[in-house]
Motif scaffolding. Sequence first.
Motif, PDB file in Angstrom:
ATOM      1  N   SER A 196       0.842  -1.265  -0.012  1.00  0.00           N
ATOM      2  CA  SER A 196       0.067   0.159   0.194  1.00  0.00           C
ATOM      3  C   SER A 196       0.836   1.179   0.018  1.00  0.00           C
ATOM      4  O   SER A 196       0.564   2.363  -0.676  1.00  0.00           O
ATOM      5  CB  SER A 196      -0.953   0.103   1.115  1.00  0.00           C
ATOM      6  N   SER A 197       2.163   1.226   0.440  1.00  0.00           N
ATOM      7  CA  SER A 197       3.119   2.533   0.602  1.00  0.00           C
ATOM      8  C   SER A 197       3.321   2.807  -0.955  1.00  0.00           C
ATOM      9  O   SER A 197       2.999   3.744  -1.283  1.00  0.00           O
ATOM     10  CB  SER A 197       4.009   2.218   1.599  1.00  0.00           C
ATOM     11  N   VAL A 228       0.857  14.735  -9.333  1.00  0.00           N
ATOM     12  CA  VAL A 228      -0.009  13.518 -10.137  1.00  0.00           C
ATOM     13  C   VAL A 228       0.437  12.319  -9.420  1.00  0.00           C
ATOM     14  O   VAL A 228      -0.638  11.293  -9.382  1.00  0.00           O
ATOM     15  CB  VAL A 228       0.673  13.620 -11.690  1.00  0.00           C
ATOM     16  N   VAL A 229       1.599  11.879  -9.206  1.00  0.00           N
ATOM     17  CA  VAL A 229       1.848  10.767  -8.743  1.00  0.00           C
ATOM     18  C   VAL A 229       1.488  10.394  -7.283  1.00  0.00           C
ATOM     19  O   VAL A 229       0.992   9.415  -7.199  1.00  0.00           O
ATOM     20  CB  VAL A 229       3.582  10.456  -8.869  1.00  0.00           C
ATOM     21  N   VAL A 230       1.406  11.259  -6.418  1.00  0.00           N
ATOM     22  CA  VAL A 230       0.975  11.131  -5.177  1.00  0.00           C
ATOM     23  C   VAL A 230      -0.330  10.779  -5.230  1.00  0.00           C
ATOM     24  O   VAL A 230      -0.974   9.941  -4.602  1.00  0.00           O
ATOM     25  CB  VAL A 230       1.408  12.316  -4.086  1.00  0.00           C
ATOM     26  N   ILE A 256      15.193  10.020   1.295  1.00  0.00           N
ATOM     27  CA  ILE A 256      15.120   9.538  -0.016  1.00  0.00           C
ATOM     28  C   ILE A 256      16.553   8.691  -0.293  1.00  0.00           C
ATOM     29  O   ILE A 256      17.522   8.802   0.356  1.00  0.00           O
ATOM     30  CB  ILE A 256      15.500  10.829  -0.802  1.00  0.00           C
ATOM     31  N   THR A 257      16.294   7.629  -0.884  1.00  0.00           N
ATOM     32  CA  THR A 257      17.356   6.495  -0.861  1.00  0.00           C
ATOM     33  C   THR A 257      18.245   6.825  -2.400  1.00  0.00           C
ATOM     34  O   THR A 257      17.401   6.901  -3.469  1.00  0.00           O
ATOM     35  CB  THR A 257      16.868   5.133  -0.982  1.00  0.00           C
ATOM     36  N   VAL A 258      19.414   7.420  -2.127  1.00  0.00           N
ATOM     37  CA  VAL A 258      20.256   7.602  -3.226  1.00  0.00           C
ATOM     38  C   VAL A 258      20.946   6.477  -3.530  1.00  0.00           C
ATOM     39  O   VAL A 258      21.822   6.026  -3.101  1.00  0.00           O
ATOM     40  CB  VAL A 258      21.143   8.779  -3.132  1.00  0.00           C
ATOM     41  N   VAL A 259      20.743   5.987  -5.021  1.00  0.00           N
ATOM     42  CA  VAL A 259      21.536   4.923  -5.476  1.00  0.00           C
ATOM     43  C   VAL A 259      22.451   5.390  -6.711  1.00  0.00           C
ATOM     44  O   VAL A 259      21.958   5.984  -7.467  1.00  0.00           O
ATOM     45  CB  VAL A 259      20.654   3.691  -6.020  1.00  0.00           C
ATOM     46  N   SER A 317       5.097   8.449   3.442  1.00  0.00           N
ATOM     47  CA  SER A 317       5.141   6.854   3.653  1.00  0.00           C
ATOM     48  C   SER A 317       5.593   6.526   2.515  1.00  0.00           C
ATOM     49  O   SER A 317       5.890   5.198   2.144  1.00  0.00           O
ATOM     50  CB  SER A 317       3.693   6.616   4.087  1.00  0.00           C
ATOM     51  N   LEU A 318       5.504   6.874   1.048  1.00  0.00           N
ATOM     52  CA  LEU A 318       6.017   6.386   0.035  1.00  0.00           C
ATOM     53  C   LEU A 318       7.327   6.189  -0.153  1.00  0.00           C
ATOM     54  O   LEU A 318       8.201   6.883   0.529  1.00  0.00           O
ATOM     55  CB  LEU A 318       5.864   7.249  -1.158  1.00  0.00           C
ATOM     56  N   ASN A 319       8.057   4.940  -0.610  1.00  0.00           N
ATOM     57  CA  ASN A 319       9.469   4.691  -0.716  1.00  0.00           C
ATOM     58  C   ASN A 319       9.971   5.415  -1.982  1.00  0.00           C
ATOM     59  O   ASN A 319       9.180   4.871  -3.087  1.00  0.00           O
ATOM     60  CB  ASN A 319       9.365   3.211  -0.768  1.00  0.00           C
ATOM     61  N   VAL A 320      10.934   6.401  -2.008  1.00  0.00           N
ATOM     62  CA  VAL A 320      11.348   7.014  -2.884  1.00  0.00           C
ATOM     63  C   VAL A 320      12.907   6.584  -3.221  1.00  0.00           C
ATOM     64  O   VAL A 320      13.574   7.013  -2.411  1.00  0.00           O
ATOM     65  CB  VAL A 320      11.154   8.341  -2.718  1.00  0.00           C
ATOM     66  N   ILE A 321      13.050   6.259  -4.498  1.00  0.00           N
ATOM     67  CA  ILE A 321      14.465   5.722  -4.683  1.00  0.00           C
ATOM     68  C   ILE A 321      15.136   6.792  -5.732  1.00  0.00           C
ATOM     69  O   ILE A 321      14.484   6.791  -7.030  1.00  0.00           O
ATOM     70  CB  ILE A 321      14.766   4.236  -5.088  1.00  0.00           C
TER      71      ILE A 321
END
Lengths: 190, 435
Positions: free
Chosen positions: B32-33, B351-353, B101-104, B58-62
Amino acid sequence: MLFVWVGAVLMTTGVVAATLGGDRLPGVCAGCHGEEGVSAGSATPTIAGTKTETFVQRMRDFKTGNRTATLMDRIANGYTDDEIGRMGEYFSKRPFERAQQPTDRAMAERGKHFAEQYCASCHEEAGTVDDGRPGILAGQWLSYLRFRLEDYRLGVDRIPKKMRLGIESILHEAGVEGLESVLQFYASQK
Amino acid sequence: MELGMSNVTRRQFLQWTAAVGTTGFPLTGRGSSGRVVVIGGGVGGITAAKSIKKAAPSLNVILVEQKKHYSACFMSNEVLAHSRSLESLRFTYDGLWKYGITVVNQSAVAIDAAVHKVILEGGAVLEYDRLIVSPGIDLRYDVIVGYNRRVAEKLPHAWTSGDQIGLLRTQLEAMQDGGTVLIAAPKNPFRCPSAPYERASQIAWYLQRYKPKSKIILLDAKEIFSQQALFMEAWRALYGFGTQNSLIDWHPASEEGTVTRVDPDAMAVYSGELDTVTKGAVINLIPPQMAGMIARTSGLTDDTYWCPVNKTTFESTKAKDVHILGDACNAQDMPKSAYSAASQAQCVAAVVVSAMSGVGEIPLFTHLNACYSILGQDWAISTVGVYRSNSTGTILQSVEGSGGTSSPGAGATQRKHAVEYAHSWYQNITHALFT
Ligand SMILES: Cc1cc2nc3c(=O)[nH]c(=O)nc-3n(C[C@H](O)[C@H](O)[C@H](O)COP(=O)(O)OP(=O)(O)OC[C@H]3O[C@@H](n4cnc5c(N)ncnc54)[C@H](O)[C@@H]3O)c2cc1C
């Protein structure tokens, strides 16, 4: 029927705004005025914390050409009254964070005296409050305050007669340096 | 036809995925997240990642970025006039972690939109619910004969990175007084339409002070250019434009301005129908451009080499749940600029959220663009625009009566204030991106 329909649309918009953490409209101003209207740049003004009416009046003045602008007139022209009102609401609820900038202590001390005498009747509480639409001076970027006075002296903008007289009195008593000292005083408010 | 690299076919992609599995990178599950992957840690990508995290923590952002540092192109022309250091254009990604934010730090090599997966250089696979792609531009090496990646090390474009800006500056420093600096500007559309002319101005400012016998020849593949009247007003006032001693000579397409081939050994370029040869002691060849490679190899571009998108949602018209923004997309009236990229990123974030939280329709976004050009001592100009799309996402155009450029004859005070405001813009935008 129509009335109900409009109501429904407004409701949905409200829900969306809440879900997204607020109105998305003012976000695009951040590139120049800083996030939440607090400028991290040393010349563009912080626009957080002014009253909605002050904000709206300024945007209108940009549109009508009653306020000197390097570019805000061309930006203001793109927004409807409704949008301007919404942005005014948004920025009025954000705290004005005073700029951390180098100022001249001795000069600010001298300026305080002039400010109390000639400016405080409208720019109340050392310029920290926006009561009667003068905007906030305390902790605004010094460059911007200077630019505004230059604009006023060049004459496009309407300014209260008493303010003009105050500026002239300071110039008469202490010249350009005297005027600079007043700005140093406002800019140095921490 | 794609350039340089062949398409990664869907079959290849699946083989790859099967080979490396999905163990290469820890997945927290979509659930759901939900997960948003952003390719490209430039203006568009960073702004999108931050805006999404802010609206929906709560969204996982990479964020996937191939380089360790970001080097800003905007304001880079000032480096050429010695009024800015190269270091002041360099930023790290360290500041982004605190927002969650996870930075790869890897390059994305393929996208398979059908299965919502991105594959990274090291073989790891990232699953996404929504993908945002903001890879900026690549240079086209197939238009000008004799021009290629290696030649660009001798004839710098200085259009994508700090190294190239540094190289151009070093060449200008090494040039003898009396040398010719040749600048070649491409046809529209390209990254930052006013920047070649800002660059000519900044180089002229440098020459005026340090190499006054030198001059600039600007070969242009266009007939007219952005804010032309304002540039020429400044060139006349500052650099003798239009006189015998002009520091800048401008040749539009109709006057042999279009460069068609280069001879790097002879430090010469050939242009126009008459194949006119021009030599330069320094040659700044700004070639035609296209969307960054990942967009091309993943089938997100059309025959213009840019990415077609829905003008309201910036969703690719070629791949569902993939949004493309910044220089890489075709945003119609909006020029390819840092300001535009940030505006588009905020729109896409909304838009995405809303899509991921099941909200559905959202109000049309009002976009903003603003670009400053600094042309010399106490002299800056600007162009701004306010844009809106239609509800079907087919049109993105300037709001009537808004926007436009500074007026010619704006006055010295205005032009001077604009220089400080331009620097202030740079401080604000970089602050918003990297701290
Ligand atoms: C000389 C010059 C002057 C300019 N002046 C201005 C100005 O005054 N104002 C203005 O608004 N704009 C200006 N610009 C334009 C501005 O720099 C760009 O429009 C802006 O950077 C576009 O943002 P973007 O997100 O599309 O791309 P970028 O900012 O270029 O970011 C793209 C990022 O994606 C990364 N990337 C690409 N492919 C991959 C991959 N496969 N995997 C991982 N990472 C990847 C890249 O390394 C890069 O960090 C100027 C440009 C130039 C060249």
